[in-house]
Design a protein around this motif. Structure first.
Motif, PDB file in Angstrom:
ATOM      1  N   ASP A 178       0.748  -1.160   0.034  1.00 58.79           N
ATOM      2  CA  ASP A 178       0.005  -0.016  -0.122  1.00 58.79           C
ATOM      3  C   ASP A 178       0.893   1.177  -0.028  1.00 58.79           C
ATOM      4  O   ASP A 178       0.432   2.250  -0.741  1.00 58.79           O
ATOM      5  CB  ASP A 178      -0.887  -0.002   1.179  1.00 58.79           C
ATOM      6  N   ALA A 179       2.110   1.361   0.744  1.00 55.98           N
ATOM      7  CA  ALA A 179       2.839   2.350   0.632  1.00 55.98           C
ATOM      8  C   ALA A 179       3.275   2.628  -0.600  1.00 55.98           C
ATOM      9  O   ALA A 179       3.327   3.943  -0.923  1.00 55.98           O
ATOM     10  CB  ALA A 179       3.904   2.259   1.857  1.00 55.98           C
ATOM     11  N   ILE A 180       3.759   1.884  -1.511  1.00 50.56           N
ATOM     12  CA  ILE A 180       4.440   1.935  -2.603  1.00 50.56           C
ATOM     13  C   ILE A 180       3.267   2.522  -3.770  1.00 50.56           C
ATOM     14  O   ILE A 180       3.497   3.021  -4.720  1.00 50.56           O
ATOM     15  CB  ILE A 180       5.007   0.672  -3.030  1.00 50.56           C
ATOM     16  N   LYS A 181       2.109   1.871  -3.425  1.00 51.12           N
ATOM     17  CA  LYS A 181       1.001   2.040  -4.273  1.00 51.12           C
ATOM     18  C   LYS A 181       0.548   3.645  -4.195  1.00 51.12           C
ATOM     19  O   LYS A 181       0.157   4.216  -5.102  1.00 51.12           O
ATOM     20  CB  LYS A 181      -0.246   1.276  -3.804  1.00 51.12           C
ATOM     21  N   PHE A 196       3.120  11.796   3.492  1.00 52.87           N
ATOM     22  CA  PHE A 196       4.217  11.682   4.163  1.00 52.87           C
ATOM     23  C   PHE A 196       4.940  10.305   3.485  1.00 52.87           C
ATOM     24  O   PHE A 196       6.093   9.875   3.974  1.00 52.87           O
ATOM     25  CB  PHE A 196       3.909  11.192   5.527  1.00 52.87           C
ATOM     26  N   LEU A 197       4.005   9.355   2.734  1.00 54.82           N
ATOM     27  CA  LEU A 197       4.562   8.101   2.242  1.00 54.82           C
ATOM     28  C   LEU A 197       5.765   8.047   1.497  1.00 54.82           C
ATOM     29  O   LEU A 197       6.521   7.188   1.602  1.00 54.82           O
ATOM     30  CB  LEU A 197       3.282   7.344   2.012  1.00 54.82           C
ATOM     31  N   LYS A 198       5.920   9.238   0.465  1.00 52.56           N
ATOM     32  CA  LYS A 198       6.822   9.160  -0.342  1.00 52.56           C
ATOM     33  C   LYS A 198       8.164   9.425   0.444  1.00 52.56           C
ATOM     34  O   LYS A 198       9.240   8.817   0.387  1.00 52.56           O
ATOM     35  CB  LYS A 198       6.799  10.503  -1.327  1.00 52.56           C
ATOM     36  N   GLU A 208       4.944  -2.020 -11.698  1.00 50.04           N
ATOM     37  CA  GLU A 208       3.775  -2.489 -12.017  1.00 50.04           C
ATOM     38  C   GLU A 208       2.783  -1.230 -11.554  1.00 50.04           C
ATOM     39  O   GLU A 208       1.528  -1.409 -11.464  1.00 50.04           O
ATOM     40  CB  GLU A 208       3.405  -3.599 -11.168  1.00 50.04           C
ATOM     41  N   ILE A 209       3.409  -0.016 -10.893  1.00 53.29           N
ATOM     42  CA  ILE A 209       2.423   0.783 -10.333  1.00 53.29           C
ATOM     43  C   ILE A 209       2.948   2.292 -11.182  1.00 53.29           C
ATOM     44  O   ILE A 209       4.039   2.290 -11.510  1.00 53.29           O
ATOM     45  CB  ILE A 209       2.534   1.190  -8.829  1.00 53.29           C
ATOM     46  N   GLN A 210       1.936   3.207 -10.856  1.00 51.07           N
ATOM     47  CA  GLN A 210       2.387   4.474 -11.246  1.00 51.07           C
ATOM     48  C   GLN A 210       2.913   5.151 -10.051  1.00 51.07           C
ATOM     49  O   GLN A 210       2.093   5.681  -9.199  1.00 51.07           O
ATOM     50  CB  GLN A 210       1.110   5.217 -12.062  1.00 51.07           C
ATOM     51  N   TRP A 211       4.148   5.478 -10.030  1.00 55.29           N
ATOM     52  CA  TRP A 211       4.693   6.115  -8.987  1.00 55.29           C
ATOM     53  C   TRP A 211       5.221   7.519  -9.104  1.00 55.29           C
ATOM     54  O   TRP A 211       5.701   8.130  -8.132  1.00 55.29           O
ATOM     55  CB  TRP A 211       6.015   5.578  -8.280  1.00 55.29           C
ATOM     56  N   VAL A 212       4.700   8.136 -10.275  1.00 55.01           N
ATOM     57  CA  VAL A 212       5.118   9.601 -10.728  1.00 55.01           C
ATOM     58  C   VAL A 212       3.577  10.354 -10.513  1.00 55.01           C
ATOM     59  O   VAL A 212       2.495   9.855 -11.278  1.00 55.01           O
ATOM     60  CB  VAL A 212       5.711   9.697 -11.962  1.00 55.01           C
TER      61      VAL A 212
END
Length: 362
Positions: A134-137, A149-151, A174-178
């Motif tokens: 979830d944090a990476i998501k 704050f997760l980033k 596998e996720i959109q992190w931008v």
């Protein structure tokens, strides 16, 4: 036949009482369990942002509780053993010692359970997996309250533990992190990438800067990690020093495993120490009890762990439990057979009251 029977003289009884008094005071070091449990609870709380909610605090809570109870029991045990050197003072504790021994035995069993719980990591591993997923998501949600704050949390985690992703660096593919606010929607490349994905996500074969390994001899390659032709003299299968290869779940699991195994060893040592003190208290209790039965306070007496064999003791305790369970049934049956219950009184229908005429009012 008594189990592990030992003969004690008065001198041996006095020495045993003195040694146990000292050991009970030394046993106050069980406060270490409290300290270790508190330390583990703090370490878990530091990274609860990347852990799913669950019963992951059961081990530290168990250690904290056992540590507090240990101090109380050992203080009481020290007082009892100090008074047991005198037969007159022992008579005050005679009825208390057996319940004390039983309670202490249950307590030492709890220490053993707490020590073994330090070697079970299933709940922690699952919590880390779900929490990191979830944090990476939500890594990109830097402008959403409750997630902004997760980033920073994930970046500091990957830098501090030298890891990348949940299971590995490919998790970022596998996720959109931008965040969309940093995507140039006027760019054809961005639009094509968004259209090429079924869910309309901006997916790239790249990782955040925190995955970079500072020990790499070349500048960190964050994007097109699997495209050898995009970089000069590059092969992603052999460039292990470019980014961290270990997943953060495994890195955190190794970290907490090391802590919990060390705590488990300490708890096992404390359990053995408490068990040895308990055995000594049992010998002292039986030896002093037999002295009072013999009436010769200066003579020898026998001490043992169990008055009868293990099988006989087990049968005796089982019978006690069965009898306690039948207590209510016995009282009910005896009530049903009582001849004085539900018996009609034959005189109830007879009226022995003399009637008198009431004079009329004038």
């Amino acid at each position: 036949m008594a189990v592990l029977k030992v003969k004690f003289t008065k001198t041996k009884r006095d020495k045993l009482a003195q040694i146990l008094w000292i050991l009970n005071w030394v046993s106050v070091v069980s406060v270490i369990l409290f300290s270790l449990g508190l330390f583990l609870k703090i370490e878990i709380k530091k990274r609860n942002e990347v852990m799913a909610k669950g019963d992951i605090n059961s081990v530290p809570n168990m250690l904290i509780s056992v540590g507090v109870i240990a101090c109380i029991i050992n203080f009481l045990g020290g007082k009892i053993c100090y008074d047991c050197s005198d037969a007159n003072k022992f008579s005050r504790w005679k009825l208390v010692m057996l319940p004390y021994i039983v309670c202490t035995f249950c307590f030492t069993f709890c220490i053993l359970v707490g020590a073994l719980m330090c070697y079970t990591m299933n709940e922690l591993e699952e919590s880390l997996y779900l929490g990191l997923r979830d944090a990476i998501k939500f890594y990109k949600d830097t402008d959403i309250p409750g997630r902004c704050f997760l980033k920073k949390t994930v970046d500091l985690l990957q830098i501090g533990f030298r890891c990348c992703g949940n299971n590995g660096f490919r998790d970022w593919f596998e996720i959109q992190w931008v965040s969309p606010r940093y995507l140039n929607m006027a760019s054809k490349e961005v639009l094509d990438r968004l259209k090429s994905n079924v869910d309309g996500k901006f997916l790239v074969d790249g990782v955040p800067f925190s995955c970079c390994n500072p020990s790499s001899p070349r500048p960190c390659i964050q994007y097109q990690l699997t495209n050898n032709s995009a970089h000069y003299n590059y092969d992603f299968l052999t460039e292990e020093l470019n980014i961290w290869m270990k997943g953060c779940r495994q890195a955190l699991l190794d970290y907490y495993t090391g802590i919990m195994r060390s705590i488990g060893v300490a708890a096992l040592l404390i359990w053995l120490f408490e068990l040895s003190v308990l055995i000594g208290v049992r010998y002292l209790q039986t030896a002093m009890k037999n002295v009072l039965l013999l009436g010769d306070l200066e003579g020898e007496s026998d001490g043992w762990l169990l008055e009868n064999s293990f099988v006989e003791t087990a049968k005796y305790n089982i019978n006690i439990i069965k009898n306690l369970g039948k207590a209510n049934q016995i009282s009910t049956v005896s009530g049903m057979n009582d001849p004085n219950i539900n018996v009609q009184n034959t005189d109830c229908d007879k009226t022995n009251i003399t009637t008198k005429s009431i004079p009329a009012a004038r």
